[in-house]
Design a protein around this motif. Sequence first.
Motif, mmCIF file in Angstrom:
data_model
loop_
_atom_site.group_PDB
_atom_site.id
_atom_site.type_symbol
_atom_site.label_atom_id
_atom_site.label_comp_id
_atom_site.label_asym_id
_atom_site.label_seq_id
_atom_site.Cartn_x
_atom_site.Cartn_y
_atom_site.Cartn_z
ATOM 1 N N GLU A 177 0.820 -1.215 0.000
ATOM 2 C CA GLU A 177 0.000 0.000 0.000
ATOM 3 C C GLU A 177 0.852 1.264 0.000
ATOM 4 O O GLU A 177 0.548 2.244 0.665
ATOM 5 C CB GLU A 177 -0.967 -0.014 1.191
ATOM 6 C CG GLU A 177 -1.906 -1.206 1.173
ATOM 7 C CD GLU A 177 -2.618 -1.421 2.501
ATOM 8 O OE1 GLU A 177 -2.322 -0.719 3.483
ATOM 9 O OE2 GLU A 177 -3.472 -2.323 2.532
ATOM 10 N N GLY A 178 1.966 1.216 -0.715
ATOM 11 C CA GLY A 178 2.805 2.389 -0.893
ATOM 12 C C GLY A 178 3.740 2.725 0.254
ATOM 13 O O GLY A 178 4.354 3.795 0.256
ATOM 14 N N ARG A 179 3.866 1.815 1.229
ATOM 15 C CA ARG A 179 4.804 2.097 2.316
ATOM 16 C C ARG A 179 5.384 0.802 2.878
ATOM 17 O O ARG A 179 4.838 -0.279 2.694
ATOM 18 C CB ARG A 179 4.125 2.901 3.423
ATOM 19 C CG ARG A 179 3.042 2.191 4.175
ATOM 20 C CD ARG A 179 2.396 3.107 5.243
ATOM 21 N NE ARG A 179 1.430 2.389 6.029
ATOM 22 C CZ ARG A 179 1.689 1.790 7.194
ATOM 23 N NH1 ARG A 179 2.888 1.840 7.700
ATOM 24 N NH2 ARG A 179 0.745 1.148 7.841
ATOM 25 N N TYR A 180 6.514 0.957 3.562
ATOM 26 C CA TYR A 180 7.135 -0.190 4.207
ATOM 27 C C TYR A 180 6.427 -0.493 5.522
ATOM 28 O O TYR A 180 6.025 0.410 6.242
ATOM 29 C CB TYR A 180 8.616 0.087 4.489
ATOM 30 C CG TYR A 180 9.448 0.043 3.235
ATOM 31 C CD1 TYR A 180 9.855 -1.173 2.700
ATOM 32 C CD2 TYR A 180 9.808 1.211 2.582
ATOM 33 C CE1 TYR A 180 10.609 -1.223 1.548
ATOM 34 C CE2 TYR A 180 10.568 1.172 1.422
ATOM 35 C CZ TYR A 180 10.962 -0.056 0.916
ATOM 36 O OH TYR A 180 11.704 -0.106 -0.221
#
Length: 103
Positions: free
Chosen positions: A84-87
């Motif tokens: 979802e676009g993040r670590y």
Amino acid sequence: CSINLSSSEPTRRCEISIVIGNKNYHSGSIYLEVTLWQIKHAFMFMNMNSIFAVTSEENTPVMFTLDRIGFKKAGVLRQTAFKEGRYKNSVYFDLLRSEWKPS
């Protein structure tokens, strides 16, 4: 579900994991029942000394279940997955045979 030996060395350590694809079964007792079976099998039949499990820091039902069974939180593995676009971090739990209370 799977029980994976952590190395080829005789460490008597393994990882347990479960993937439940059908969201209708994400709640309820199936995760608990399968996890208890894995633990019993690993300790009683595979003669393991230690079992570990890793889950997303956002998977609170799994973390609650592992804690309820007797696993101890051993640490956080930082930024192990990109979703979802993040670590996102993973939480590492383990259970020693000497700590296990068979039911």
